[in-house]
Design a protein around this motif. Structure first.
Motif, PDB file in Angstrom:
ATOM      1  N   GLN A 134      20.655  62.835  43.384  1.00  0.00           N
ATOM      2  CA  GLN A 134      20.816  64.257  43.121  1.00  0.00           C
ATOM      3  C   GLN A 134      21.868  64.892  44.025  1.00  0.00           C
ATOM      4  N   HIS A 135      22.564  64.094  44.816  1.00  0.00           N
ATOM      5  CA  HIS A 135      23.564  64.622  45.736  1.00  0.00           C
ATOM      6  C   HIS A 135      24.694  65.266  44.941  1.00  0.00           C
ATOM      7  N   PRO A 136      25.116  66.478  45.287  1.00  0.00           N
ATOM      8  CA  PRO A 136      26.131  67.169  44.493  1.00  0.00           C
ATOM      9  C   PRO A 136      27.505  66.500  44.548  1.00  0.00           C
ATOM     10  N   ASP A 137      27.814  65.787  45.595  1.00  0.00           N
ATOM     11  CA  ASP A 137      29.119  65.140  45.736  1.00  0.00           C
ATOM     12  C   ASP A 137      29.009  63.627  45.620  1.00  0.00           C
ATOM     13  N   LEU A 138      28.110  63.162  44.789  1.00  0.00           N
ATOM     14  CA  LEU A 138      27.878  61.731  44.676  1.00  0.00           C
ATOM     15  C   LEU A 138      29.120  60.983  44.213  1.00  0.00           C
ATOM     16  N   GLY A 167      19.352  59.455  46.669  1.00  0.00           N
ATOM     17  CA  GLY A 167      20.482  60.354  46.780  1.00  0.00           C
ATOM     18  C   GLY A 167      21.157  60.616  45.455  1.00  0.00           C
ATOM     19  N   HIS A 180      13.915  57.884  48.097  1.00  0.00           N
ATOM     20  CA  HIS A 180      15.019  58.768  47.730  1.00  0.00           C
ATOM     21  C   HIS A 180      16.329  57.987  47.728  1.00  0.00           C
TER      22      HIS A 180
END
Length: 52
Positions: free
Chosen positions: A11-15, A9, A7
């Motif tokens: 798909q992190h919303p605040d990337l 990250g 993984h």
């Protein structure tokens, strides 16, 4: 089973809020590292033996 170790990250919303400050601080560190000798000499000028 291999999903957790792979993984990234992405798909992190605040990337974007994580990557931009990280990149800017990295670039600032490179900049300070490249001028550290000049900055140190400007802040604390060395006295040579002739000036004493």
């Amino acid at each position: 089973m291999l999903d957790a170790p792979l993984h990234t990250g992405a798909q992190h919303p605040d990337l974007l809020w994580i990557l931009v400050p990280s990149f800017l601080s990295f670039v600032a560190g490179l900049g300070l590292g490249s001028v550290s000798d000049r900055l140190r000499n400007w802040l604390r000028p060395q006295r040579d033996a002739a000036n004493n």
